[in-house]
Scaffold this motif. Structure first.
Motif, PDB file in Angstrom:
ATOM      1  N   PRO A   1       0.823  -1.208   0.000  1.00 21.12           N
ATOM      2  CA  PRO A   1       0.000   0.000   0.000  1.00 21.12           C
ATOM      3  C   PRO A   1       0.856   1.258   0.000  1.00 21.12           C
ATOM      4  CG  PRO A   1       0.093  -0.951   2.195  1.00 21.12           C
ATOM      5  CD  PRO A   1       0.752  -1.933   1.271  1.00 21.12           C
ATOM      6  N   GLU A   2       0.269   2.340  -0.413  1.00 18.92           N
ATOM      7  CA  GLU A   2       0.945   3.625  -0.263  1.00 18.92           C
ATOM      8  C   GLU A   2       0.494   4.225   1.055  1.00 18.92           C
ATOM      9  OE1 GLU A   2       0.068   5.958  -3.715  1.00 18.92           O
ATOM     10  OE2 GLU A   2       1.266   4.677  -5.026  1.00 18.92           O
ATOM     11  N   ARG A   3       0.970   5.424   1.360  1.00 20.82           N
ATOM     12  CA  ARG A   3       0.582   6.058   2.628  1.00 20.82           C
ATOM     13  C   ARG A   3       0.098   7.477   2.405  1.00 20.82           C
ATOM     14  NH1 ARG A   3       1.648   3.045   7.698  1.00 20.82           N
ATOM     15  NH2 ARG A   3       2.760   1.192   6.991  1.00 20.82           N
ATOM     16  N   THR A   4      -0.799   7.904   3.277  1.00 14.81           N
ATOM     17  CA  THR A   4      -1.195   9.314   3.262  1.00 14.81           C
ATOM     18  C   THR A   4      -0.102  10.090   3.975  1.00 14.81           C
ATOM     19  OG1 THR A   4      -2.272   9.270   5.407  1.00 14.81           O
ATOM     20  CG2 THR A   4      -3.598   8.610   3.526  1.00 14.81           C
ATOM     21  N   ALA A   5      -0.191  11.382   3.921  1.00  9.94           N
ATOM     22  CA  ALA A   5       0.778  12.229   4.616  1.00  9.94           C
ATOM     23  C   ALA A   5       0.842  11.858   6.098  1.00  9.94           C
ATOM     24  CB  ALA A   5       0.395  13.689   4.443  1.00  9.94           C
ATOM     25  N   GLY A   6      -0.288  11.527   6.657  1.00  5.35           N
ATOM     26  CA  GLY A   6      -0.356  11.201   8.075  1.00  5.35           C
ATOM     27  C   GLY A   6       0.052   9.775   8.409  1.00  5.35           C
ATOM     28  N   GLY A   7       0.265   8.953   7.372  1.00  5.21           N
ATOM     29  CA  GLY A   7       0.724   7.604   7.631  1.00  5.21           C
ATOM     30  C   GLY A   7      -0.305   6.499   7.462  1.00  5.21           C
ATOM     31  N   SER A   8      -1.520   6.854   7.056  1.00  6.31           N
ATOM     32  CA  SER A   8      -2.539   5.830   6.840  1.00  6.31           C
ATOM     33  C   SER A   8      -2.308   5.105   5.521  1.00  6.31           C
ATOM     34  CB  SER A   8      -3.934   6.473   6.833  1.00  6.31           C
ATOM     35  OG  SER A   8      -4.241   6.998   8.105  1.00  6.31           O
TER      36      SER A   8
END
Lengths: 108, 108
Positions: free
Chosen positions: A40-47
């Motif tokens: 998976p990739e991540r959002t800026a916040g790490g999700s």
DNA sequence: CGTGTAAGGAATTCTGACACG
DNA sequence: CGTGTAAGGAATTCTGACACG
């Protein structure tokens, strides 16, 4: 070049929704990542963010796990598949190169 | 019947990702929902979920807003579009009905 | 009318660890 | 090895409201 793959491969789905879609627990989904089965990739916040392709792959993985196959083996299978796909693509490109060489190719 | 629409119309993207994808603030996205321009689904916990189609629509909406068009007008346009689409579909179904009537139709 | 923002709360997700087997 | 779970914390999302224009 390619076309509608834009949606299928775009990583936009959070783990909660992936869990609903696949029926897998968050725990399992994260574990399969730890075992290098899914990326998976991540959002800026790490999700984590997954694609529809990832969802499909997770369902395949789930099937194999049910069959008692270990993550190690599944990983090997996936790598092999990936290699086959890469080779195939390379083959196509080389063929295209031959064609271009034969018929010539200039920018318009 | 239909086919790959499965992905484009599946509501799986949370508002944060939609915000990234469209460049719109959460506030705007929610406001357009309040104005009946967009219709996300919800998770069990109440979080909004959007489809890729929704994302595309939001970008169209954003363009129109930039042109100074009011949400009211955009809404009307959308309803009209929807009606056209519905009519078209109905027309197709009736035509198919005619065809079946003429050539007969039995279950195999 | 369209949008920003601070407010308070609830739902979501994250990591590292212990447990069991 | 694969998975559940409680723990504590951080990021995400939600609603209703006030503000400005």
């Amino acid at each position: 070049m390619s076309n509608d793959v834009s949606y299928k491969d775009k990583k936009v789905i959070t783990i909660g929704v992936v869990s609903e879609l696949t029926g897998l627990t968050d725990r399992k989904i994260r574990y399969y990542e730890e075992k290098k089965l899914i990326f998976p990739e991540r959002t800026a916040g790490g999700s984590r963010k997954y694609s529809f392709s990832d969802v499909e792959l997770l369902m395949k993985i789930a099937d194999k796990m049910e069959d008692g196959i270990q993550t190690r083996e599944i990983r090997q299978e996936l790598v092999k598949e990936q290699n086959r796909a890469t080779k195939e693509e390379l083959r196509k490109k080389m063929l295209q190169g031959q064609i271009n060489a034969h018929f010539g190719f200039r920018k318009p």
